[in-house]
Design a protein around this motif. Sequence first.
Motif, PDB file in Angstrom:
ATOM      1  N   UNK A  19       0.945  -9.980  -3.133  1.00  0.00           N
ATOM      2  CA  UNK A  19       0.516  -8.806  -4.110  1.00  0.00           C
ATOM      3  C   UNK A  19      -0.745  -8.136  -3.671  1.00  0.00           C
ATOM      4  N   UNK A  20      -0.967  -6.904  -3.580  1.00  0.00           N
ATOM      5  CA  UNK A  20      -1.809  -5.849  -2.779  1.00  0.00           C
ATOM      6  C   UNK A  20      -1.985  -4.877  -4.146  1.00  0.00           C
ATOM      7  N   UNK A  21      -3.098  -4.172  -3.588  1.00  0.00           N
ATOM      8  CA  UNK A  21      -3.575  -3.099  -4.372  1.00  0.00           C
ATOM      9  C   UNK A  21      -4.711  -2.316  -4.006  1.00  0.00           C
ATOM     10  N   UNK A  22      -5.091  -1.192  -4.453  1.00  0.00           N
ATOM     11  CA  UNK A  22      -6.136  -0.399  -4.238  1.00  0.00           C
ATOM     12  C   UNK A  22      -6.583   0.588  -5.336  1.00  0.00           C
ATOM     13  N   UNK A  84      -6.121   3.898 -12.638  1.00  0.00           N
ATOM     14  CA  UNK A  84      -6.259   4.632 -11.312  1.00  0.00           C
ATOM     15  C   UNK A  84      -6.309   3.659 -10.448  1.00  0.00           C
ATOM     16  N   UNK A  85      -5.487   2.660 -10.184  1.00  0.00           N
ATOM     17  CA  UNK A  85      -5.442   1.574  -9.286  1.00  0.00           C
ATOM     18  C   UNK A  85      -3.683   1.278  -9.410  1.00  0.00           C
ATOM     19  N   UNK A  86      -3.461   1.114  -8.000  1.00  0.00           N
ATOM     20  CA  UNK A  86      -1.919   0.981  -8.030  1.00  0.00           C
ATOM     21  C   UNK A  86      -2.013  -0.712  -7.460  1.00  0.00           C
ATOM     22  N   UNK A  87      -0.923  -1.439  -8.175  1.00  0.00           N
ATOM     23  CA  UNK A  87      -0.578  -2.920  -7.656  1.00  0.00           C
ATOM     24  C   UNK A  87       0.700  -2.859  -7.144  1.00  0.00           C
ATOM     25  N   UNK A  88       0.824  -3.421  -6.044  1.00  0.00           N
ATOM     26  CA  UNK A  88       2.313  -3.871  -5.300  1.00  0.00           C
ATOM     27  C   UNK A  88       2.423  -5.208  -5.194  1.00  0.00           C
ATOM     28  N   UNK A  89       3.558  -5.478  -5.760  1.00  0.00           N
ATOM     29  CA  UNK A  89       4.040  -6.766  -5.531  1.00  0.00           C
ATOM     30  C   UNK A  89       5.264  -6.759  -4.348  1.00  0.00           C
ATOM     31  N   UNK A  90       4.950  -7.640  -3.249  1.00  0.00           N
ATOM     32  CA  UNK A  90       5.987  -7.711  -2.347  1.00  0.00           C
ATOM     33  C   UNK A  90       6.732  -8.719  -2.230  1.00  0.00           C
ATOM     34  N   UNK A  91       8.097  -8.553  -1.999  1.00  0.00           N
ATOM     35  CA  UNK A  91       8.931  -9.963  -1.828  1.00  0.00           C
ATOM     36  C   UNK A  91       9.764  -9.861  -0.460  1.00  0.00           C
ATOM     37  N   UNK A  92       9.819 -10.995   0.052  1.00  0.00           N
ATOM     38  CA  UNK A  92      10.716 -11.066   1.049  1.00  0.00           C
ATOM     39  C   UNK A  92      11.794 -12.075   0.673  1.00  0.00           C
ATOM     40  N   UNK A  93      13.178 -11.344   0.570  1.00  0.00           N
ATOM     41  CA  UNK A  93      13.973 -12.313   0.022  1.00  0.00           C
ATOM     42  C   UNK A  93      14.575 -13.212   1.040  1.00  0.00           C
ATOM     43  N   UNK A  94      14.800 -14.329   0.374  1.00  0.00           N
ATOM     44  CA  UNK A  94      15.092 -15.796   1.234  1.00  0.00           C
ATOM     45  C   UNK A  94      16.361 -16.097   1.347  1.00  0.00           C
ATOM     46  N   UNK A  95      17.433 -15.586   0.425  1.00  0.00           N
ATOM     47  CA  UNK A  95      18.473 -15.761   0.808  1.00  0.00           C
ATOM     48  C   UNK A  95      19.459 -16.561  -0.407  1.00  0.00           C
ATOM     49  N   UNK A 113      -3.513 -10.952  -8.871  1.00  0.00           N
ATOM     50  CA  UNK A 113      -4.410  -9.899  -8.558  1.00  0.00           C
ATOM     51  C   UNK A 113      -5.439  -9.643  -9.465  1.00  0.00           C
ATOM     52  N   UNK A 114      -4.925  -9.449 -10.691  1.00  0.00           N
ATOM     53  CA  UNK A 114      -6.021  -9.039 -11.917  1.00  0.00           C
ATOM     54  C   UNK A 114      -7.078 -10.097 -11.911  1.00  0.00           C
TER      55      UNK A 114
END
Length: 119
Positions: A19-22, A84-95, A113-114
């Motif tokens: 998770x990331x954001x800014x 006024x903040x973006x939160x990004x959830x990243x997933x790498x699919x594992x099959x 993140x919060x």
Amino acid sequence: MTLRIYDKIISDRGSRYAVSGAPACNRAEVGAVLTELRQNKKFDKATHNTWAAILSGEGVKDDDGESGAGQIILQMLERAGLTDHVVIVTRWYGGKHLGGDRFRHVVDAVRHYLGQVQP
């Protein structure tokens, strides 16, 4: 811009989450945050970079192929009052398909993140 990245926070059946954001006050700034995140080749190769933000009172989101995940992030930002903040959830699919557990992981990632950005 201060991009915060919390990597390797969840792992389930081969899928991995970060998770990331800014801060972001408009769509152009959201785009700049996403561009900065994707400059890291690992994140650029992720299966999904789902995000949401509340910009000047308007909720915006993108599922990036993870149907319904952007709405979950948006609802959590609304409840937390984080604007006024973006939160990004990243997933790498594992099959292996995770079914409904993928939504639980999105929720857990946003909670993580919060917990880092709010007192």
